[in-house]
Motif scaffolding. Structure first.
Motif, PDB file in Angstrom:
ATOM      1  N   ALA A 141       1.074  -1.035  -0.079  1.00 21.86           N
ATOM      2  CA  ALA A 141      -0.168   0.010   0.016  1.00 21.86           C
ATOM      3  C   ALA A 141       0.830   1.133   0.112  1.00 21.86           C
ATOM      4  N   PRO A 142       1.053   1.918  -1.061  1.00 22.07           N
ATOM      5  CA  PRO A 142       1.938   3.092  -1.064  1.00 22.07           C
ATOM      6  C   PRO A 142       1.387   4.142  -0.616  1.00 22.07           C
ATOM      7  N   SER A 143       2.406   4.998   0.201  1.00 26.00           N
ATOM      8  CA  SER A 143       1.998   6.193   0.900  1.00 26.00           C
ATOM      9  C   SER A 143       1.464   7.613   0.270  1.00 26.00           C
ATOM     10  N   SER A 144       1.026   8.495   0.920  1.00 27.46           N
ATOM     11  CA  SER A 144       0.557   9.520   0.121  1.00 27.46           C
ATOM     12  C   SER A 144       1.848  10.101  -0.872  1.00 27.46           C
ATOM     13  N   GLN A 145       2.699  10.066  -0.277  1.00 28.54           N
ATOM     14  CA  GLN A 145       3.844  10.761  -0.673  1.00 28.54           C
ATOM     15  C   GLN A 145       4.677  10.170  -2.099  1.00 28.54           C
ATOM     16  N   GLN A 146       4.438   8.777  -1.786  1.00 27.93           N
ATOM     17  CA  GLN A 146       4.486   7.697  -3.089  1.00 27.93           C
ATOM     18  C   GLN A 146       3.580   7.999  -4.315  1.00 27.93           C
ATOM     19  N   LEU A 147       2.474   8.132  -3.645  1.00 27.78           N
ATOM     20  CA  LEU A 147       1.257   8.361  -4.936  1.00 27.78           C
ATOM     21  C   LEU A 147       1.660   9.914  -5.485  1.00 27.78           C
ATOM     22  N   ALA A 148       2.297  10.749  -4.687  1.00 24.25           N
ATOM     23  CA  ALA A 148       2.404  12.042  -5.418  1.00 24.25           C
ATOM     24  C   ALA A 148       3.692  11.796  -6.409  1.00 24.25           C
ATOM     25  N   GLY A 149       4.522  10.900  -5.841  1.00 24.70           N
ATOM     26  CA  GLY A 149       5.766  10.753  -6.909  1.00 24.70           C
ATOM     27  C   GLY A 149       5.131  10.019  -8.009  1.00 24.70           C
ATOM     28  N   TYR A 150       4.242   9.250  -8.005  1.00 23.26           N
ATOM     29  CA  TYR A 150       3.541   8.673  -9.195  1.00 23.26           C
ATOM     30  C   TYR A 150       2.883   9.724 -10.184  1.00 23.26           C
ATOM     31  N   VAL A 151       2.131  10.580  -9.631  1.00 21.33           N
ATOM     32  CA  VAL A 151       1.401  11.593 -10.403  1.00 21.33           C
ATOM     33  C   VAL A 151       2.464  12.297 -11.125  1.00 21.33           C
TER      34      VAL A 151
END
Lengths: 264, 189
Positions: A6-16
């Motif tokens: 489950a990726p963190s919010s920061q990792q999702l931010a990195g994804y976008v």
């Protein structure tokens, strides 16, 4: 950055933003495909990412004229006879500084931004600020506007700190404009202000306004170990040709000089 | 206050476009050889982006305009030190950020030591995205610098790392943290 299930919010931010490594990008994509909640969060971050890109669009401004005027004035100042004379004086002062280099505490520093660095900067120095009519101060060194106030700070952290300071401007005719000490009455003859040792900048407490008669002045800071009278500086300014300040006021002084243009 | 110094806020938005007719580095070479007119082209080309960086970083249109002018004057004074490596955009952005830092320090000095005055009567209402600008202003300086350089300056994370002399991982972490904080702030709004 390793992506857990489950990726963190920061990792999702990195994804976008597309700034994750390809491997981590794939991992986040895999996690997103199995979670509606994560997908919603990704959508929200993506919308923010898009909105942030819109911040680059700003109102149209044009500072071209102001910038070109300022740099033209700086270029002209390099060629003026007044400036050349001062550069010559700076070289003389530097030579004097070399001659007296064995005297403890004696330094000569002529600072001239447009002419380039003429000497190493010792720790004792003065910084100039322009104070606008609405009270904002900005570091300034080359151009002042007539309606701006002049504010100064000093640092005095040399191994043997100076005890006194004067800050004044002098124009090509030898007229002196006083910042510190204040000099408002010809009946008085104030002396240098006392200063403290400080490696941090110490702001002198008052913004000063002057009406200058000439479009260019030399702003001088004169550090010394003993107080100097205003009348002595004014006498020095009237002399032609002028001595270097160290020659006039002794080797235990330190001087900075900055050319400042007064905008029309 | 001299209102003539403030931009007309009804001016149309000026989208930032890449310029291809004369590469920046060739213009700089002309400036370095004494052709001042080439510098004017550089100013015209980059002033909107520099102003946008300054405004987004400072949140104050008047200061941002001053910073824009000071950025180009500083650029001109140090133009001989620029080495043509095709990174002029990033180089100018770094000067702009440095000028923003100086402006903030000066503003701090003013607030601390000069009589406090009323907030500016003339505060531009140019915001199409006021909430986002307010959220941006709520970020720490470090996070905001990276965010502004990335989204407004158009720098890559690697370029930001080079210009701010930070590890690439630090830049990315700040960028991701900033996005998460901005999102949280926008949710509240």
């Amino acid at each position: 950055m390793t992506i857990p299930e489950a990726p963190s919010s920061q990792q999702l931010a990195g994804y976008v933003t597309g700034e994750l490594s390809p491997q981590n990008h794939v991992r986040v994509a895999r996690a997103l495909s199995g979670s509606a909640a994560l997908a919603n969060e990704r959508e929200a971050l993506h919308a923010l990412h898009t909105e942030l890109q819109g911040l680059a669009d700003c109102e149209a401004i044009d500072v071209t004229g102001c910038v070109m005027r300022e740099i033209s004035q700086q270029r002209r100042s390099l060629c003026s006879p007044w400036r050349q004379a001062l550069a010559g004086a700076a070289v003389c002062a530097l030579a004097a500084g070399v001659l007296i280099a064995r005297v403890p505490g004696s330094t000569v520093h002529m600072r001239s931004k447009a002419a380039g660095a003429l000497a190493v900067a010792p720790e004792a120095s003065v910084q100039m600020y322009a104070v606008s009519s609405d009270g904002h101060a900005a570091v300034r060194s080359a151009i002042m506007h007539p309606d701006e106030g002049w504010l100064f700070s000093y640092s005095n952290g040399d191994t043997k700190p100076y005890r006194y300071l004067m800050v004044f401007a002098v124009d090509e005719r030898g007229k002196v404009y006083w910042f510190h000490p204040a000099y408002t009455s010809a009946a008085t003859d104030p002396q240098s202000i006392g200063i403290q040792p400080s490696v941090e900048r110490v702001l002198l407490p008052e913004a000063v306004h002057h009406r200058f008669e000439r479009p260019q002045v030399q702003v001088v800071s004169l550090f010394s170990m003993t107080p100097i009278a205003v009348s002595a500086v004014e006498a020095w300014a009237r002399r032609a040709p002028r001595q270097s300040l160290s020659a006039a006021f002794g080797p235990h002084t330190h001087t900075t000089i900055t050319t400042v243009h007064i905008a029309p | 206050m001299d209102t003539a110094r403030h931009p007309d806020l009804t001016l149309p938005l000026c989208p930032l476009r890449p310029h291809t007719e004369h590469p920046d580095d060739s213009l700089i070479a002309q400036v370095q050889s004494g052709q001042q007119a080439a510098f004017k082209t550089l100013v015209e080309r980059h002033q909107a982006r520099v102003y946008a960086i300054a405004y987004r970083q400072l949140g104050d249109a008047t200061l941002a305009r001053d910073v824009t002018q000071n950025t180009f004057v500083a650029l001109y004074q140090h133009i001989d030190h620029y080495q043509s490596r095709g990174q002029f955009r990033a180089y100018v952005a770094r000067i702009a950020i440095n000028q923003c830092r100086m402006a903030v320090r000066s503003r701090w000095l003013t607030k601390r030591l000069l009589p406090l005055r009323e907030a500016r009567a003339h505060q531009p209402q140019l915001e199409l995205n006021h909430d986002l600008q307010r959220a941006l202003s709520g970020l720490s300086t470090k996070l905001r610098e990276v965010t502004v350089l990335y989204y407004v300056g158009g720098l890559t994370a690697a370029e930001i790392a080079e210009q701010l002399q930070l590890p690439l991982g630090t830049v990315k972490r700040r960028l991701f943290d900033a996005l998460v904080k901005l999102r949280a702030c926008m949710e509240v709004v």
